[in-house]
Scaffold this motif. Sequence first.
Motif, mmCIF file in Angstrom:
data_model
loop_
_atom_site.group_PDB
_atom_site.id
_atom_site.type_symbol
_atom_site.label_atom_id
_atom_site.label_comp_id
_atom_site.label_asym_id
_atom_site.label_seq_id
_atom_site.Cartn_x
_atom_site.Cartn_y
_atom_site.Cartn_z
ATOM 1 N N VAL A 1 0.844 -1.189 0.000
ATOM 2 C CA VAL A 1 0.000 0.000 0.000
ATOM 3 C C VAL A 1 0.885 1.247 0.000
ATOM 4 O O VAL A 1 1.812 1.361 0.815
ATOM 5 N N ASP A 2 0.591 2.185 -0.927
ATOM 6 C CA ASP A 2 1.241 3.490 -0.953
ATOM 7 C C ASP A 2 0.187 4.507 -0.534
ATOM 8 O O ASP A 2 -0.693 4.871 -1.317
ATOM 9 N N LEU A 3 0.249 4.938 0.721
ATOM 10 C CA LEU A 3 -0.786 5.835 1.229
ATOM 11 C C LEU A 3 -0.683 7.237 0.643
ATOM 12 O O LEU A 3 -1.651 7.999 0.700
ATOM 13 N N ALA A 4 0.465 7.588 0.088
ATOM 14 C CA ALA A 4 0.591 8.913 -0.529
ATOM 15 C C ALA A 4 -0.243 9.001 -1.802
ATOM 16 O O ALA A 4 -0.864 10.033 -2.090
ATOM 17 N N THR A 5 -0.265 7.917 -2.585
ATOM 18 C CA THR A 5 -1.015 7.925 -3.841
ATOM 19 C C THR A 5 -2.298 7.111 -3.777
ATOM 20 O O THR A 5 -3.159 7.233 -4.643
ATOM 21 N N GLY A 6 -2.422 6.276 -2.756
ATOM 22 C CA GLY A 6 -3.586 5.410 -2.649
ATOM 23 C C GLY A 6 -3.464 4.135 -3.449
ATOM 24 O O GLY A 6 -4.416 3.343 -3.508
ATOM 25 N N GLU A 7 -2.323 3.870 -4.061
ATOM 26 C CA GLU A 7 -2.153 2.680 -4.873
ATOM 27 C C GLU A 7 -2.019 1.446 -3.981
ATOM 28 O O GLU A 7 -1.245 1.436 -3.017
ATOM 29 N N VAL A 8 -2.763 0.394 -4.300
ATOM 30 C CA VAL A 8 -2.719 -0.872 -3.576
ATOM 31 C C VAL A 8 -2.483 -1.988 -4.583
ATOM 32 O O VAL A 8 -3.216 -2.115 -5.566
ATOM 33 N N ARG A 9 -1.454 -2.778 -4.332
ATOM 34 C CA ARG A 9 -1.204 -3.960 -5.152
ATOM 35 C C ARG A 9 -1.362 -5.173 -4.248
ATOM 36 O O ARG A 9 -0.663 -5.297 -3.245
ATOM 37 N N VAL A 10 -2.270 -6.066 -4.622
ATOM 38 C CA VAL A 10 -2.630 -7.162 -3.731
ATOM 39 C C VAL A 10 -2.600 -8.487 -4.483
ATOM 40 O O VAL A 10 -2.909 -8.553 -5.674
ATOM 41 N N ALA A 11 -2.185 -9.529 -3.768
ATOM 42 C CA ALA A 11 -2.208 -10.899 -4.290
ATOM 43 C C ALA A 11 -2.686 -11.806 -3.169
ATOM 44 O O ALA A 11 -2.498 -11.513 -1.979
ATOM 45 N N ARG A 12 -3.296 -12.901 -3.540
ATOM 46 C CA ARG A 12 -3.804 -13.818 -2.523
ATOM 47 C C ARG A 12 -3.494 -15.268 -2.895
ATOM 48 O O ARG A 12 -3.430 -15.624 -4.073
ATOM 49 N N ALA A 13 -3.308 -16.064 -1.846
ATOM 50 C CA ALA A 13 -2.993 -17.489 -2.011
ATOM 51 C C ALA A 13 -4.075 -18.305 -1.323
ATOM 52 O O ALA A 13 -3.975 -18.617 -0.132
ATOM 53 N N ARG B 1 -4.439 -4.463 -9.070
ATOM 54 C CA ARG B 1 -4.222 -3.071 -8.686
ATOM 55 C C ARG B 1 -5.542 -2.481 -8.194
ATOM 56 O O ARG B 1 -6.563 -2.541 -8.862
ATOM 57 N N LEU B 2 -5.515 -1.916 -6.990
ATOM 58 C CA LEU B 2 -6.663 -1.223 -6.425
ATOM 59 C C LEU B 2 -6.255 0.194 -6.095
ATOM 60 O O LEU B 2 -5.055 0.509 -5.987
ATOM 61 N N ASP B 3 -7.233 1.080 -5.935
ATOM 62 C CA ASP B 3 -6.975 2.463 -5.535
ATOM 63 C C ASP B 3 -7.741 2.763 -4.260
ATOM 64 O O ASP B 3 -8.949 2.498 -4.165
ATOM 65 N N LEU B 4 -7.042 3.268 -3.272
ATOM 66 C CA LEU B 4 -7.631 3.624 -1.994
ATOM 67 C C LEU B 4 -7.629 5.148 -1.896
ATOM 68 O O LEU B 4 -6.584 5.769 -1.702
ATOM 69 N N VAL B 5 -8.792 5.754 -2.097
ATOM 70 C CA VAL B 5 -8.856 7.213 -2.059
ATOM 71 C C VAL B 5 -8.866 7.671 -0.608
ATOM 72 O O VAL B 5 -9.153 6.882 0.306
ATOM 73 N N PRO B 6 -8.539 8.931 -0.341
ATOM 74 C CA PRO B 6 -8.537 9.419 1.043
ATOM 75 C C PRO B 6 -9.873 9.143 1.733
ATOM 76 O O PRO B 6 -10.946 9.386 1.180
ATOM 77 N N GLY B 7 -9.778 8.591 2.950
ATOM 78 C CA GLY B 7 -10.967 8.281 3.733
ATOM 79 C C GLY B 7 -11.482 6.871 3.546
ATOM 80 O O GLY B 7 -12.370 6.439 4.288
#
Length: 697
Positions: free
Chosen positions: A439-451, A491-497
Motif C-alpha cells: 500500500v502506498d498511502l501517498a497515492t492510494g495505490e494498492v497492489r494485492v495478491a492472494r494465495a 491493482r486497487l486504488d484507496l482514495v482518502p478516507g
Amino acid sequence: MTDSSRRADGDALSRLPLERHRAGETGTVERLALNRTGSFEWDLDARTVDVDDAGLMVFGLDPATFDASPSAVIDRLDAADRARLETTIDEAVAGGSNSYSVHFQMPMEDGTHQWTHVQARILRSEDGRAHRVIGVVRDATAEVTHSAFVLDLEKRRRRQTSIVERTTTAMSRAVTVDDVTAALTGPGGLVGIGADGLALGLVENSALKIIALSGDSVEVLAGLGAGRLDATLPLGDTILSGRPRFITSLGALVQRYPALEPHIGELKFRAVAYLPLIAQARPLGGLALFYRERTAFSADERILCLGLAAIVAQSLQRAILFDEEREFATGLQSAMLPRRIQEIEGGEIAVRYHSAWSGREVGGDWYDVVTLPRGRIGVAVGDVQGHDTHAAAIMGQLRIALRAYAAEGHPPATVLARASRFLAELDTDRFATSTYAQVDLATGEVRVARAGHFGPLIRHTDGRVGVPQVRGGLPLGISSDFGDEEYPETRLDLVPGETLVLYTDGLVEEPGADVDAGIAALIHEVSEGPDGAEALADHLSDRLWERWGSGDDVALLVLRRSPDLGSPQAPRLHQYIHQADPQGLSEARAIVRQALTDWGLAGLADDAETVTGELLVNVLLHTEGGAVLTLEVLPEPVRRIRLSVQDRSSVWPRRRTPGETSTSGRGLLLLDAVAERWGIEPRGEGKAVWCEIGPDA
C-alpha cells in the motif's frame, strides 16, 4: 341357601371359603383368621349381606351385633373411601361388568386404619340384571405397606440415578474450570444435584480458593472463604484429612467447628455434606453441599454424595489440565504475533486477534504490518492449516519468512511465491492461505495478491462496501508441490478516507451455515460501523465474534487512508468508481450534487453533474480500470469548484468533430461549453482530466 344352590350360582374361588366354613372343617376358622381372608355374599334384591366369621374379622365387625345390612360395613368408612367404594360398585353393576376389585382403608377399634381389599363377582339373570354379588375380602395392609415402601425406594433410586446422570452429562460438556463452575451454579445446577447451596474450592499453593458459590453456604460469610487451608473450618478440614463430613444439625456443626459459633444465626441450612475432591490420589479441593430441610443422610445418600464428588473431581482435573495446556498454547501463539503495530504516515491501522473459545488446541492465524522501501507498507493476514501447537509453530516461521521477503521490497506475487517455497521445504505436511498487499498511502495505490485466501473489502467514504475481484493462486505450500507458483497481482486504488479490511475465515464462518452468509454479515457490519480504524475493528469484534461464537481463531486487519476533507472554506471529497460497478456512475453523480448542496453551491450542481457523467463514461468505456473522482472548492478569488477524474491509462483523449448521428465524441466539446478552464495532467502511471466551474461559467 343350600350348598347345591351355592355351587350352581357362584364360582369356585369365591365359594370355597364359605363351603369350608359351613362344612365345619377342623381349624378352618383359625386358619382364616391367621390369613385374614374371608368371604361374603350380597343379595341385591333383599339388600342383605352374608359374611363369614373371617370376613367379619377383616371388616372389624362383631358377629353378635352384625345385622347383615350392607350399611354396617359401608357407613364405617371415611367419606373419601366410602365414595370410592360406592362409585366402583355402582359403575360395575350399572355398566354390565361381571366383577370388580377395590382397595380401601377400614377404621379399626384401636384407632388404626387397615388396608382392605375386596374382589367380587356379580351374578346376573338371563336379562342381564344384577341380583347377587359374591366375593372375597382380605386384610391387604402388609401388601400395600410393602408396595408403598418399594415404590418409595424405587422413587428415591430413580431420583438418585437422575442426579448422577444430569451431573455426569453436565460435567462431560465442561472443558474449562469456568465451564465446571457454570455447570454447578448455572440454571438448574443446584436442582440437578438436589442441594440448596454449594461451595466449591480449589487448592492452589497450599491455599484454598473458592471458585463457585451458590445458595446457602458457610463460605459466603465474611472471612470463611478463600485463604490458608485451616483445619478449624469444615471445608479446609475435609481437604486436609481427605475424609467426607456429613453434618445433620447446626449444633453438631458448631460442636465440631467452634469457629463457626459467632455465625450460627446467619446460617439458613440444617444439614451439610463436606466432600473432598481427589483425583489420582491428589487432593484438588473440596465440595460442600447444603440442605435446608434434610436432617439425616442414609447410606444411599452418602454414597450418592461421594459419587457426585468423584464426578466433579475428575471433571476439574481434566479442566485444570486443559486450562494449563491452553494457556501455554495461546502464549506461544501470541509470542509469535507482532507485539506492536507501528504508526504510519497518511493513515491508521488496527489489528485484532481472537483465540478460539472451544477445543484444546489453537490455530495458526496471523496478521502482520511491514515497513517497505519508498514510504510504502505491506499488510498481510493468513491461516495455517490445523488447530494445534504445530500449526502455531508453523505460523510463526512462515510469518517471519513472509515478512523478510516483503521487507526486501519484492512485489506481492514474488513474496507469496517465495513464502510458498519456504513452507514446502519445511518438514511439515501443512499448507497455509494468505492475502498480502503493498500500500502506498501517498497515492492510494494498492497492489494485492492472494494465495487461496479471502480477498479484501474496501469501505468507501459514503459507507458503501466494495468486494474487489482479486485474482488468486493456490495455497502456500501446495502451489510449490504442484509447481504452480503464479500469484497474479491486482491493482486497487484507496482514495482518502477509504478503508481496507483483511480477515481470516473465523470471522465469517458460522457453524452449519454457508460462508456466503457470513461474508454478507461482515459486509453489513463494515458498512454500518464507525469510520476510524480502531473503532471499526472493535465494532467487528463485538458484533461478529459474539454472533458466531468464535469456534475458530480470527485475525483482523483494518487499514484506513487518512481522509482529505480540505477546510471549511475549501472542502474536498474523493470517490473511487470501479469499472465493474454498474451503479457507480449514478452514485457518483448523486454524490457530487449532494456535496455541492451541502457546501452552499447548489447553483453549480447541474453543470458539475453533467461533466462528472461525461468524464467518468469516457474512462469506463475507453480504459481497463476504474477512476478516482475528486471534487473540491477553490475559494480565491471567486468561489468555484474544481472537478478531476483520474485513471490509469496513458492515452490522452482527442478532440473530435462528431457527425449529426454520432453517439460519442462530444465530451471535450461539452467541457469547453461548461467549464471556465479544463486540462489534462499526467499522474504517475495514468492521467487526470480536470475542469473548473464557476458562477459565471
